[in-house]
Structures are given as C-alpha cells and as structure tokens.
Design a protein around this motif. Structure first.
Motif, mmCIF file in Angstrom:
data_model
loop_
_atom_site.group_PDB
_atom_site.id
_atom_site.type_symbol
_atom_site.label_atom_id
_atom_site.label_comp_id
_atom_site.label_asym_id
_atom_site.label_seq_id
_atom_site.Cartn_x
_atom_site.Cartn_y
_atom_site.Cartn_z
ATOM 1 N N GLN A 167 0.819 -1.171 0.104
ATOM 2 C CA GLN A 167 0.116 -0.058 0.067
ATOM 3 C C GLN A 167 0.870 1.040 -0.149
ATOM 4 N N LEU A 168 1.714 1.197 1.017
ATOM 5 C CA LEU A 168 2.909 2.562 1.152
ATOM 6 C C LEU A 168 3.724 2.530 -0.129
ATOM 7 N N LYS A 169 4.090 1.566 -0.660
ATOM 8 C CA LYS A 169 4.892 1.666 -2.121
ATOM 9 C C LYS A 169 4.268 2.183 -3.345
ATOM 10 N N ARG A 170 2.753 1.981 -3.170
ATOM 11 C CA ARG A 170 1.853 2.420 -4.309
ATOM 12 C C ARG A 170 1.703 3.845 -4.097
ATOM 13 N N HIS A 171 1.439 4.100 -2.800
ATOM 14 C CA HIS A 171 1.068 5.716 -2.537
ATOM 15 C C HIS A 171 2.389 6.320 -2.804
ATOM 16 N N LEU A 172 3.645 5.971 -2.516
ATOM 17 C CA LEU A 172 4.960 6.685 -2.662
ATOM 18 C C LEU A 172 5.070 6.839 -4.052
ATOM 19 N N LEU A 173 5.080 5.846 -4.807
ATOM 20 C CA LEU A 173 5.337 5.946 -6.171
ATOM 21 C C LEU A 173 4.459 6.625 -6.939
ATOM 22 N N GLY A 174 3.129 6.546 -6.694
ATOM 23 C CA GLY A 174 2.143 7.530 -7.266
ATOM 24 C C GLY A 174 2.605 9.125 -7.112
ATOM 25 N N ILE A 175 2.904 9.341 -5.814
ATOM 26 C CA ILE A 175 3.414 10.707 -5.548
ATOM 27 C C ILE A 175 4.485 11.115 -6.450
ATOM 28 N N ALA A 176 5.713 10.085 -6.545
ATOM 29 C CA ALA A 176 6.671 10.421 -7.466
ATOM 30 C C ALA A 176 6.355 10.450 -8.950
ATOM 31 N N ALA A 177 5.422 9.734 -9.446
ATOM 32 C CA ALA A 177 5.056 10.021 -10.808
ATOM 33 C C ALA A 177 4.471 11.244 -11.286
ATOM 34 N N VAL A 178 4.096 12.087 -10.429
ATOM 35 C CA VAL A 178 3.645 13.233 -10.893
ATOM 36 C C VAL A 178 4.536 14.555 -10.617
ATOM 37 N N LEU A 179 5.894 14.034 -10.131
ATOM 38 C CA LEU A 179 6.963 15.086 -10.009
ATOM 39 C C LEU A 179 7.905 14.945 -11.118
ATOM 40 N N PRO A 180 8.590 15.905 -11.286
ATOM 41 C CA PRO A 180 9.672 15.683 -12.522
ATOM 42 C C PRO A 180 10.553 14.710 -12.142
ATOM 43 N N GLY A 181 11.321 14.328 -13.169
ATOM 44 C CA GLY A 181 12.218 12.879 -13.030
ATOM 45 C C GLY A 181 13.386 13.191 -12.340
ATOM 46 N N ASN A 182 13.873 14.427 -12.052
ATOM 47 C CA ASN A 182 14.760 14.814 -11.413
ATOM 48 C C ASN A 182 14.705 15.644 -10.157
ATOM 49 N N PHE A 183 13.633 15.046 -9.331
ATOM 50 C CA PHE A 183 13.202 15.550 -8.086
ATOM 51 C C PHE A 183 13.896 15.104 -6.754
ATOM 52 N N GLU A 184 14.143 15.668 -5.924
ATOM 53 C CA GLU A 184 14.903 15.090 -4.809
ATOM 54 C C GLU A 184 14.464 15.799 -3.522
ATOM 55 N N PHE A 185 14.492 15.021 -2.393
ATOM 56 C CA PHE A 185 13.904 15.533 -1.081
ATOM 57 C C PHE A 185 15.078 16.120 -0.675
ATOM 58 N N ILE A 186 15.225 17.363 -0.066
ATOM 59 C CA ILE A 186 16.218 18.106 0.392
ATOM 60 C C ILE A 186 15.935 18.274 2.108
ATOM 61 N N LEU A 187 16.752 18.014 3.083
ATOM 62 C CA LEU A 187 16.401 18.102 4.208
ATOM 63 C C LEU A 187 17.117 19.355 4.772
#
Length: 118
Positions: free
Chosen positions: A24-44
């Motif tokens: 469930q969590l994997k589908r959720h996170l991959l779904g979010i990643a799919a709508v972001l540009p391919g070169n996105f990254e999380f910045i802490l």
C-alpha cells in the motif's frame, strides 16, 4: 528495506487512509513520485534525532522540501515529518505533514470556532 514490513504505520495528513502494509505504502509513494519531475529530490532542511529509548526506538523529526537536481525549489512542496526508527534501523512509524496547496488559515480557524467551543 527501509520500512519494517511486520510493524508499519505511516500517515500522510493529506490523505485519509493510514498505511499499514508495505505494498500500500509503496503504491502511494510511487504515485506521488510519478507526478513530480524525473529529477526531483527531497532536501533536508533540518533534522532532530532523540537518543533511543529503553526499547531501542529513536524518534526523528525532519523539516524538508522538494527540489530539482539543478537547485530549483518546487512550489508547495515543503513539509515536516516525524519517524520512529527501530533498533534495527527500520522505520516503524511515519507521520508526514506536507504543505497544503490551499492556504485556508483564517477560514480554518472560523470553522473550528463554529464546531467547537474555544
């Protein structure tokens, strides 16, 4: 694996459902990643880690934003997260508070006043 598959609870406050299963969590996170540009990254932006408790569980707070690998910060992509990490280094609990797209501020306060005595 980053998450403990046998002891998992992940809440994203933009969604009503609590995720308790890895797929469930994997589908959720991959779904979010799919709508972001391919070169996105999380910045802490900030990180706070408490010493492990008697059960070996550490508590971690993170302030973050999403940016592109070329340094551009994406709008409406800031947030804070809280995690519990087991002694084995696996995330057993996650609570994400992403920045809402709609800033309701005073409207939210007015609604709260209507539904509950302050």
């Amino acid at each position: 694996a980053l998450f403990d598959e046998n002891n998992l609870r992940y809440e994203d406050t933009l969604y009503p459902k609590v995720f308790t299963e890895k797929e469930q969590l994997k589908r959720h996170l991959l779904g979010i990643a799919a709508v972001l540009p391919g070169n996105f990254e999380f910045i802490l932006d900030d990180l706070s880690v408490a010493s492990p408790n008697e059960a070996g569980v550490s508590h971690v707070g993170v302030q973050w934003h999403v940016g592109l690998s070329d340094g551009v910060e994406l709008p409406f992509t800031r947030g804070c997260s809280f995690y519990k990490v087991s002694a084995e280094g696996k995330i057993i609990y996650g609570f994400d508070v992403p920045e809402p797209v709609a800033k309701t501020g005073d409207i939210t306060i007015a609604i709260l006043r209507l539904v509950s005595p302050l």
